[in-house]
Design a protein around this motif. Sequence first.
Motif, PDB file in Angstrom:
ATOM      1  N   LEU A 164      12.781  46.823  26.350  1.00  0.00           N
ATOM      2  CA  LEU A 164      13.742  46.609  27.426  1.00  0.00           C
ATOM      3  C   LEU A 164      12.956  46.233  28.676  1.00  0.00           C
ATOM      4  CD1 LEU A 164      16.228  49.575  26.897  1.00  0.00           C
ATOM      5  CD2 LEU A 164      16.461  47.204  26.156  1.00  0.00           C
ATOM      6  N   PRO A 165      13.506  45.365  29.515  1.00  0.00           N
ATOM      7  CA  PRO A 165      12.764  44.900  30.693  1.00  0.00           C
ATOM      8  C   PRO A 165      12.595  45.996  31.742  1.00  0.00           C
ATOM      9  CG  PRO A 165      15.003  44.089  30.754  1.00  0.00           C
ATOM     10  CD  PRO A 165      14.830  44.772  29.420  1.00  0.00           C
ATOM     11  N   ALA A 166      11.589  45.797  32.580  1.00  0.00           N
ATOM     12  CA  ALA A 166      11.380  46.701  33.709  1.00  0.00           C
ATOM     13  C   ALA A 166      12.537  46.528  34.683  1.00  0.00           C
ATOM     14  CB  ALA A 166      10.051  46.381  34.391  1.00  0.00           C
ATOM     15  N   LEU A 167      13.023  47.645  35.189  1.00  0.00           N
ATOM     16  CA  LEU A 167      14.132  47.601  36.142  1.00  0.00           C
ATOM     17  C   LEU A 167      13.746  48.299  37.426  1.00  0.00           C
ATOM     18  CD1 LEU A 167      17.126  48.420  33.789  1.00  0.00           C
ATOM     19  CD2 LEU A 167      16.395  46.205  34.607  1.00  0.00           C
ATOM     20  N   PRO A 168      14.211  47.859  38.571  1.00  0.00           N
ATOM     21  CA  PRO A 168      15.027  46.668  38.752  1.00  0.00           C
ATOM     22  C   PRO A 168      14.240  45.408  38.406  1.00  0.00           C
ATOM     23  CG  PRO A 168      14.412  47.582  40.878  1.00  0.00           C
ATOM     24  CD  PRO A 168      13.915  48.530  39.833  1.00  0.00           C
ATOM     25  N   LEU A 169      14.968  44.363  38.039  1.00  0.00           N
ATOM     26  CA  LEU A 169      14.350  43.127  37.569  1.00  0.00           C
ATOM     27  C   LEU A 169      13.598  42.404  38.681  1.00  0.00           C
ATOM     28  CD1 LEU A 169      17.235  41.646  35.408  1.00  0.00           C
ATOM     29  CD2 LEU A 169      15.074  42.566  34.579  1.00  0.00           C
ATOM     30  N   ALA A 170      12.500  41.768  38.288  1.00  0.00           N
ATOM     31  CA  ALA A 170      11.793  40.875  39.202  1.00  0.00           C
ATOM     32  C   ALA A 170      12.651  39.628  39.386  1.00  0.00           C
ATOM     33  CB  ALA A 170      10.433  40.504  38.625  1.00  0.00           C
ATOM     34  N   ALA A 171      12.503  38.954  40.506  1.00  0.00           N
ATOM     35  CA  ALA A 171      13.323  37.780  40.816  1.00  0.00           C
ATOM     36  C   ALA A 171      13.186  36.681  39.768  1.00  0.00           C
ATOM     37  CB  ALA A 171      12.952  37.245  42.197  1.00  0.00           C
ATOM     38  N   ASP A 172      12.018  36.568  39.127  1.00  0.00           N
ATOM     39  CA  ASP A 172      11.798  35.482  38.159  1.00  0.00           C
ATOM     40  C   ASP A 172      11.916  35.926  36.697  1.00  0.00           C
ATOM     41  OD1 ASP A 172       9.551  37.049  38.107  1.00  0.00           O
ATOM     42  OD2 ASP A 172       8.137  35.375  38.080  1.00  0.00           O
ATOM     43  N   ASP A 173      12.456  37.121  36.457  1.00  0.00           N
ATOM     44  CA  ASP A 173      12.600  37.609  35.083  1.00  0.00           C
ATOM     45  C   ASP A 173      13.910  37.106  34.486  1.00  0.00           C
ATOM     46  OD1 ASP A 173      12.614  38.896  32.666  1.00  0.00           O
ATOM     47  OD2 ASP A 173      12.375  40.915  33.466  1.00  0.00           O
ATOM     48  N   HIS A 174      13.902  35.848  34.052  1.00  0.00           N
ATOM     49  CA  HIS A 174      15.112  35.220  33.518  1.00  0.00           C
ATOM     50  C   HIS A 174      15.511  35.802  32.171  1.00  0.00           C
ATOM     51  CE1 HIS A 174      14.814  32.482  36.848  1.00  0.00           C
ATOM     52  NE2 HIS A 174      13.585  32.158  36.480  1.00  0.00           N
ATOM     53  N   ASP A 175      14.514  36.143  31.323  1.00  0.00           N
ATOM     54  CA  ASP A 175      14.829  36.741  30.022  1.00  0.00           C
ATOM     55  C   ASP A 175      15.469  38.113  30.194  1.00  0.00           C
ATOM     56  OD1 ASP A 175      13.863  34.555  28.630  1.00  0.00           O
ATOM     57  OD2 ASP A 175      11.868  35.428  28.333  1.00  0.00           O
ATOM     58  N   GLY A 176      14.903  38.916  31.093  1.00  0.00           N
ATOM     59  CA  GLY A 176      15.468  40.233  31.353  1.00  0.00           C
ATOM     60  C   GLY A 176      16.872  40.135  31.912  1.00  0.00           C
ATOM     61  N   LEU A 177      17.086  39.173  32.812  1.00  0.00           N
ATOM     62  CA  LEU A 177      18.411  38.983  33.395  1.00  0.00           C
ATOM     63  C   LEU A 177      19.407  38.578  32.312  1.00  0.00           C
ATOM     64  CD1 LEU A 177      20.312  38.829  35.799  1.00  0.00           C
ATOM     65  CD2 LEU A 177      19.543  36.476  36.154  1.00  0.00           C
ATOM     66  N   ARG A 178      19.008  37.674  31.434  1.00  0.00           N
ATOM     67  CA  ARG A 178      19.897  37.238  30.357  1.00  0.00           C
ATOM     68  C   ARG A 178      20.265  38.422  29.452  1.00  0.00           C
ATOM     69  NH1 ARG A 178      17.222  32.820  28.625  1.00  0.00           N
ATOM     70  NH2 ARG A 178      16.169  33.926  26.985  1.00  0.00           N
ATOM     71  N   LEU A 179      19.270  39.256  29.131  1.00  0.00           N
ATOM     72  CA  LEU A 179      19.529  40.429  28.290  1.00  0.00           C
ATOM     73  C   LEU A 179      20.514  41.375  28.966  1.00  0.00           C
ATOM     74  CD1 LEU A 179      18.863  42.309  25.833  1.00  0.00           C
ATOM     75  CD2 LEU A 179      17.108  43.295  27.298  1.00  0.00           C
ATOM     76  N   LEU A 180      20.274  41.702  30.228  1.00  0.00           N
ATOM     77  CA  LEU A 180      21.135  42.656  30.922  1.00  0.00           C
ATOM     78  C   LEU A 180      22.532  42.092  31.168  1.00  0.00           C
ATOM     79  CD1 LEU A 180      18.653  44.353  33.379  1.00  0.00           C
ATOM     80  CD2 LEU A 180      19.350  45.074  31.099  1.00  0.00           C
ATOM     81  N   GLU A 181      22.643  40.775  31.400  1.00  0.00           N
ATOM     82  CA  GLU A 181      23.964  40.164  31.524  1.00  0.00           C
ATOM     83  C   GLU A 181      24.727  40.278  30.207  1.00  0.00           C
ATOM     84  OE1 GLU A 181      22.805  36.205  33.093  1.00  0.00           O
ATOM     85  OE2 GLU A 181      24.477  36.552  34.451  1.00  0.00           O
TER      86      GLU A 181
END
Length: 180
Positions: A43-60
């Motif tokens: 699972l990605p580090a949270l809160p997400l870094a501004a450029d973490d597109h994969d993490g954002l896609r997963l959490l969305e």
Amino acid sequence: MAALTAALNGCLPSDLQLRSVEIVPREFDVTRDCMWKRYRYSLPALPLAADDHDGLRLLEMVARQAARAPSESDGAEDGARPGRRRRKAAARQATLDVEAIRRAARLLQGTHDFAAFQASGGDQKSTVRTLYRCAVEPRRDVEGDAVDLVLEGDGFLYKMVRIVAGTLAMIGMGLAPAEI
């Protein structure tokens, strides 16, 4: 075998890596002769870094799935669904309640009917599986603290690990209860 392991890892995506390659007898059947399997889902580090597109896609995706699930307190009966912009903002600001994930993961250990964690398209005769281990392990990522979900079991249903990981992420984000 070490060179083969390195060569295969060079062709695989970074989230799918081999630890070792071993020679097995010619009659070995990877499905029938396997005694147990281990999956590690990051699972990605949270809160997400501004450029973490994969993490954002997963959490969305997790937020979208949670929005589809009916809840007694969310007013889902009126058909309202959070828009993409709100989901994206919520995903960027998300935090994980690691203790809630651990509590839920412990409930999954043991022998259970995992039919609810199977995607359509699976052809297994039985949906009963044994999870020997369902654990949350901390991981220090470039972006910050993150977690890995480790599942070890006698077998898994079609997309079971992905669905378990998504469910545990929903719990960690406060979108579902840790206990039923």
